[in-house]
Design a protein around this motif. Sequence first.
Motif, PDB file in Angstrom:
ATOM      1  N   VAL A   1       0.797  -1.230   0.000  1.00 35.00           N
ATOM      2  CA  VAL A   1       0.000   0.000   0.000  1.00 35.00           C
ATOM      3  C   VAL A   1       0.830   1.281   0.000  1.00 35.00           C
ATOM      4  O   VAL A   1       0.289   2.382  -0.104  1.00 35.00           O
ATOM      5  N   GLY A   2       2.134   1.173   0.116  1.00 36.78           N
ATOM      6  CA  GLY A   2       2.978   2.364   0.126  1.00 36.78           C
ATOM      7  C   GLY A   2       4.410   1.964  -0.131  1.00 36.78           C
ATOM      8  O   GLY A   2       4.745   0.783  -0.201  1.00 36.78           O
ATOM      9  N   ARG A   3       5.270   2.961  -0.282  1.00 40.84           N
ATOM     10  CA  ARG A   3       6.666   2.670  -0.594  1.00 40.84           C
ATOM     11  C   ARG A   3       7.595   3.718  -0.005  1.00 40.84           C
ATOM     12  O   ARG A   3       7.166   4.809   0.389  1.00 40.84           O
ATOM     13  N   ASP A   4       8.877   3.356   0.033  1.00 41.08           N
ATOM     14  CA  ASP A   4       9.905   4.307   0.413  1.00 41.08           C
ATOM     15  C   ASP A   4      10.432   4.989  -0.849  1.00 41.08           C
ATOM     16  O   ASP A   4      10.115   4.593  -1.964  1.00 41.08           O
ATOM     17  N   SER A   5      11.265   5.993  -0.667  1.00 44.52           N
ATOM     18  CA  SER A   5      11.745   6.763  -1.820  1.00 44.52           C
ATOM     19  C   SER A   5      12.755   6.000  -2.668  1.00 44.52           C
ATOM     20  O   SER A   5      13.097   6.441  -3.767  1.00 44.52           O
ATOM     21  N   SER A   6      13.253   4.851  -2.189  1.00 45.50           N
ATOM     22  CA  SER A   6      14.200   4.056  -2.967  1.00 45.50           C
ATOM     23  C   SER A   6      13.523   2.991  -3.818  1.00 45.50           C
ATOM     24  O   SER A   6      14.192   2.311  -4.593  1.00 45.50           O
ATOM     25  N   THR A   7      12.235   2.826  -3.677  1.00 46.05           N
ATOM     26  CA  THR A   7      11.501   1.807  -4.426  1.00 46.05           C
ATOM     27  C   THR A   7      10.924   2.424  -5.687  1.00 46.05           C
ATOM     28  O   THR A   7      10.061   3.290  -5.616  1.00 46.05           O
ATOM     29  N   ASP A   8      11.430   1.968  -6.851  1.00 47.42           N
ATOM     30  CA  ASP A   8      10.976   2.580  -8.105  1.00 47.42           C
ATOM     31  C   ASP A   8      10.817   1.572  -9.232  1.00 47.42           C
ATOM     32  O   ASP A   8      10.798   1.945 -10.406  1.00 47.42           O
ATOM     33  N   PHE A   9      10.711   0.279  -8.916  1.00 46.42           N
ATOM     34  CA  PHE A   9      10.569  -0.714  -9.979  1.00 46.42           C
ATOM     35  C   PHE A   9       9.122  -0.775 -10.466  1.00 46.42           C
ATOM     36  O   PHE A   9       8.217  -0.183  -9.854  1.00 46.42           O
ATOM     37  N   ASP A  10       8.897  -1.492 -11.554  1.00 43.79           N
ATOM     38  CA  ASP A  10       7.576  -1.564 -12.171  1.00 43.79           C
ATOM     39  C   ASP A  10       6.522  -2.040 -11.168  1.00 43.79           C
ATOM     40  O   ASP A  10       6.740  -2.983 -10.408  1.00 43.79           O
TER      41      ASP A  10
END
Length: 373
Positions: free
Chosen positions: A120-129
């Motif tokens: 449901v959410g992510r950190d700023s380092s997570t950017d994969f598809d």
Amino acid sequence: MRRILATFAAAAVVLGLAGCATAEASTPSADPDCPAAATPLADLTLADDPRTVEGPSTACLPSHAITPIADDSEPGLPVTVTDAEGRDVEITDVSRILPVDISGTIAATVFGLGLGDDVVGRDSSTDFDGTEALPVVTKSGHTLNAEAILQVAPTVMLTDTSIGPKEVRQQLREAGIAVVVVSSERRLDIAADLVAEIAAALGVPERGKALGARIEADIAAVEAEVSEIVPAEASDRPRMLFLYVRGSANVYYIFGRDSGADSLIESVGAIDVAGEIGWEGMKPMTAEALVAAAPDVLVMMTDGLASVGGIDGLMATIPAVAQTPAGENRRVVDMADTAILSFGPRSAEIISALARAVYAPADSPATADEPAR
């Protein structure tokens, strides 16, 4: 000593700162920005001498996707685990998972376990598809934002001590969220251990075994491929040093032995010169240490290199760089900040990308106008 990201995060806060394992590891479609990424290493244009290559190169991954394992068995809940801080945590619901750390490794692992639809959410380092639309719940780069986390209403949060502050984690526990702190160690040789921790907390230990086995098999396969092109004599192998910089915050660190960066350098058959001079963990850079290490290649995060204005800016900011073989040859290999130390489902791809940039620089041209991914 081996708690790389815990130490890294503390410095960052103060200074401002991816059934049958083989069958499932299918190759995603190639990234058009990385045309040579799917080509076998031996088929690339290999440098005659990897120690004397001139000019920069960029290591990029062949895809921005995480391939999940082929297992959709239901999580076995409730489950109680003892987390990395010694707390007994009961998890009763994994329908809303929040995986956050400084490198994006936890999120990549959750997606690799086939539970990405529940994130449901992510950190700023997570950017994969598959993560583009997820709200970012970190602020100032890698600091937990309690308000943003409460807004996404996770039923379980997976994190580690690389991100904080710890008071926010306690606030979330008091709000009724199951907070599981997993190990902060990030090394290629223990990637499967972290998968097992995360899978246990989510009630899918069998999925964890399958993913861990796949990661280990993929790492072994790519290291075998790399070994075919590594110079036989140690004296002919590239001498590499991982340099972390954030010019805007005046942060300059050398990552040495047991930092995680050493395992990445060694995975491509190179020599970790920081460890060679006795540099332990991550410490502020000194000109004396840089010159003594005498690296042939500097390994850097793409945004870090950009933060000092590229190679020219790096040498202007750190004159000692020019006194090293890497500086004399302008030999810097950069890789995306969100990938380079993310030791999870993408570990094998990260090793391969770095090997390509080091040994086949003509097929890994430097990215001039946009960051590598």
